[in-house]
Scaffold this motif. Structure first.
Motif, PDB file in Angstrom:
ATOM      1  N   LEU A   1     -27.051  29.612  -1.341  1.00  0.00           N
ATOM      2  CA  LEU A   1     -28.139  28.351  -2.086  1.00  0.00           C
ATOM      3  C   LEU A   1     -28.247  27.524  -1.298  1.00  0.00           C
ATOM      4  N   THR A   2     -29.690  27.038  -1.149  1.00  0.00           N
ATOM      5  CA  THR A   2     -30.236  25.939  -0.442  1.00  0.00           C
ATOM      6  C   THR A   2     -30.744  25.162  -1.288  1.00  0.00           C
ATOM      7  N   SER A   3     -31.409  23.883  -0.945  1.00  0.00           N
ATOM      8  CA  SER A   3     -32.030  23.031  -2.177  1.00  0.00           C
ATOM      9  C   SER A   3     -33.225  23.553  -2.507  1.00  0.00           C
ATOM     10  N   GLU A   4     -33.809  24.550  -1.638  1.00  0.00           N
ATOM     11  CA  GLU A   4     -35.261  25.137  -2.205  1.00  0.00           C
ATOM     12  C   GLU A   4     -35.264  26.493  -2.522  1.00  0.00           C
ATOM     13  N   GLU A   5     -33.908  27.244  -2.456  1.00  0.00           N
ATOM     14  CA  GLU A   5     -33.965  28.798  -3.000  1.00  0.00           C
ATOM     15  C   GLU A   5     -32.472  29.200  -2.944  1.00  0.00           C
ATOM     16  N   LEU A   6     -32.453  30.259  -3.850  1.00  0.00           N
ATOM     17  CA  LEU A   6     -31.262  31.245  -3.839  1.00  0.00           C
ATOM     18  C   LEU A   6     -31.684  32.337  -3.252  1.00  0.00           C
ATOM     19  N   ARG A   7     -30.945  32.862  -2.070  1.00  0.00           N
ATOM     20  CA  ARG A   7     -31.510  33.974  -1.260  1.00  0.00           C
ATOM     21  C   ARG A   7     -30.214  34.755  -0.754  1.00  0.00           C
ATOM     22  N   GLU A   8     -30.720  35.910  -0.412  1.00  0.00           N
ATOM     23  CA  GLU A   8     -29.562  36.769   0.167  1.00  0.00           C
ATOM     24  C   GLU A   8     -29.044  36.204   1.798  1.00  0.00           C
ATOM     25  N   VAL A   9     -28.048  36.694   2.108  1.00  0.00           N
ATOM     26  CA  VAL A   9     -27.601  36.266   3.422  1.00  0.00           C
ATOM     27  C   VAL A   9     -28.554  36.535   4.458  1.00  0.00           C
ATOM     28  N   GLY A  10     -29.176  37.714   4.282  1.00  0.00           N
ATOM     29  CA  GLY A  10     -30.290  38.425   5.390  1.00  0.00           C
ATOM     30  C   GLY A  10     -31.619  37.288   5.252  1.00  0.00           C
ATOM     31  N   GLY A  11     -31.912  36.545   4.289  1.00  0.00           N
ATOM     32  CA  GLY A  11     -32.810  35.694   4.188  1.00  0.00           C
ATOM     33  C   GLY A  11     -33.895  35.913   3.113  1.00  0.00           C
ATOM     34  N   ARG A  12     -33.898  37.259   2.315  1.00  0.00           N
ATOM     35  CA  ARG A  12     -34.600  37.799   1.334  1.00  0.00           C
ATOM     36  C   ARG A  12     -34.436  36.716  -0.057  1.00  0.00           C
ATOM     37  N   VAL A  13     -35.443  36.316  -0.321  1.00  0.00           N
ATOM     38  CA  VAL A  13     -35.274  35.169  -1.251  1.00  0.00           C
ATOM     39  C   VAL A  13     -35.317  35.853  -2.775  1.00  0.00           C
ATOM     40  N   VAL A  14     -34.249  35.390  -3.514  1.00  0.00           N
ATOM     41  CA  VAL A  14     -33.835  35.855  -4.886  1.00  0.00           C
ATOM     42  C   VAL A  14     -34.735  35.107  -5.917  1.00  0.00           C
ATOM     43  N   ALA A  15     -34.582  33.635  -5.807  1.00  0.00           N
ATOM     44  CA  ALA A  15     -35.350  32.780  -6.741  1.00  0.00           C
ATOM     45  C   ALA A  15     -35.701  31.416  -5.974  1.00  0.00           C
ATOM     46  N   ARG A  16     -36.735  30.835  -6.522  1.00  0.00           N
ATOM     47  CA  ARG A  16     -36.970  29.318  -5.659  1.00  0.00           C
ATOM     48  C   ARG A  16     -36.592  28.547  -6.702  1.00  0.00           C
ATOM     49  N   VAL A  17     -35.655  27.313  -6.237  1.00  0.00           N
ATOM     50  CA  VAL A  17     -35.533  26.448  -7.261  1.00  0.00           C
ATOM     51  C   VAL A  17     -36.361  25.902  -7.771  1.00  0.00           C
ATOM     52  N   GLU A  18     -37.485  25.513  -7.388  1.00  0.00           N
ATOM     53  CA  GLU A  18     -38.737  25.198  -8.105  1.00  0.00           C
ATOM     54  C   GLU A  18     -39.254  25.824  -9.131  1.00  0.00           C
ATOM     55  N   ASN A  19     -38.935  27.132  -9.439  1.00  0.00           N
ATOM     56  CA  ASN A  19     -39.367  27.955 -10.381  1.00  0.00           C
ATOM     57  C   ASN A  19     -38.215  28.019 -11.398  1.00  0.00           C
ATOM     58  N   VAL A  20     -37.046  27.525 -11.365  1.00  0.00           N
ATOM     59  CA  VAL A  20     -35.978  27.697 -12.224  1.00  0.00           C
ATOM     60  C   VAL A  20     -36.241  26.592 -13.513  1.00  0.00           C
ATOM     61  N   ILE A  21     -36.202  27.303 -14.668  1.00  0.00           N
ATOM     62  CA  ILE A  21     -36.431  26.398 -15.768  1.00  0.00           C
ATOM     63  C   ILE A  21     -35.026  25.834 -16.360  1.00  0.00           C
ATOM     64  N   ARG A  22     -34.269  26.948 -16.660  1.00  0.00           N
ATOM     65  CA  ARG A  22     -32.893  26.810 -17.152  1.00  0.00           C
ATOM     66  C   ARG A  22     -31.918  27.765 -16.553  1.00  0.00           C
ATOM     67  N   VAL A  23     -30.529  27.329 -16.562  1.00  0.00           N
ATOM     68  CA  VAL A  23     -29.575  28.014 -16.084  1.00  0.00           C
ATOM     69  C   VAL A  23     -28.650  28.310 -17.223  1.00  0.00           C
ATOM     70  N   GLU A  24     -28.389  29.688 -17.548  1.00  0.00           N
ATOM     71  CA  GLU A  24     -27.746  29.985 -18.810  1.00  0.00           C
ATOM     72  C   GLU A  24     -26.283  30.687 -18.243  1.00  0.00           C
ATOM     73  N   ARG A  25     -25.213  30.110 -18.764  1.00  0.00           N
ATOM     74  CA  ARG A  25     -23.833  30.519 -18.420  1.00  0.00           C
ATOM     75  C   ARG A  25     -23.169  30.847 -19.585  1.00  0.00           C
ATOM     76  N   GLY A  26     -23.469  30.734 -20.947  1.00  0.00           N
ATOM     77  CA  GLY A  26     -22.835  30.788 -21.851  1.00  0.00           C
ATOM     78  C   GLY A  26     -22.270  32.113 -22.322  1.00  0.00           C
ATOM     79  N   THR A  27     -21.339  32.035 -23.403  1.00  0.00           N
ATOM     80  CA  THR A  27     -20.611  33.412 -23.686  1.00  0.00           C
ATOM     81  C   THR A  27     -21.483  34.411 -24.281  1.00  0.00           C
TER      82      THR A  27
END
Length: 175
Positions: free
Chosen positions: A78-104
């Motif tokens: 996780l960087t300030s701009e993206e969640l990515r694989e160690v190889g560099g492939r982007v999983v999600a950009r932080v600017e596009n994240v609306i909500r983080v859900e961790r609930g049961t």
């Protein structure tokens, strides 16, 4: 308040696959695949379509075990701009994240979290046991360590809240 310049490539947190869970997943899938292939070849059913089904299912299970092995060799960053694989492939950009859900009751992988995105980021993608992305949802977790996934989810929540707070301040500022 002073603005701080944040290095976009600085890694804030990482999620690594748990070695025991990774090994257990691979062993279980290999055992299932070998068992089904043995059943199809050593004690074949009378009908040909059942034998074909067992052969295809066994081969697919072995392929899934190999995919799990290859895709979970490395983790996520996780960087300030993206969640990515160690190889560099982007999983999600932080600017596009609306909500983080961790609930049961969130539909998320075990020991993980779910990201709701404002827009889809490319096609669907899946790294068994690490993450999946379908449309505007990203599920992270599975064979990951719970404390690492929780830390990444907390940091992502803080980044999303800071972005929302910054946008609210810009809207409220007099012109």
């Amino acid at each position: 308040m002073t603005d701080q310049i944040i290095d976009p490539d600085r890694i804030l947190a990482t999620i690594s696959p748990s070695a025991p869970r990774r090994i257990m997943g691979i062993v279980v899938l290999c055992t299932l695949g070998v068992s089904v292939l043995y059943l199809a070849l050593a004690k074949p059913p009378a009908e040909l379509h059942w034998r074909l089904f067992l052969l295809i299912f066994g081969a697919a299970t072995m392929y899934l075990a190999d995919t799990l092995r290859r895709r979970t060799e490395h983790g996520l960053e996780l960087t300030s701009e993206e969640l990515r694989e160690v190889g560099g492939r982007v999983v999600a950009r932080v600017e596009n994240v609306i909500r983080v859900e961790r609930g049961t009751f969130a539909v998320k992988p075990s020991n993980g979290f779910l990201l709701r995105l404002s827009e889809s980021e490319g096609g669907n993608r899946w790294a068994p046991g690490l993450y999946w992305r379908m449309g505007r949802r990203v599920g992270v977790g599975g064979i990951t360590a719970a404390h690492e996934a929780k830390a990444v989810a907390e940091i992502l929540s803080a980044l999303v809240a800071a972005r929302a707070f910054g946008a609210a301040e810009e809207d409220a500022a007099p012109e």
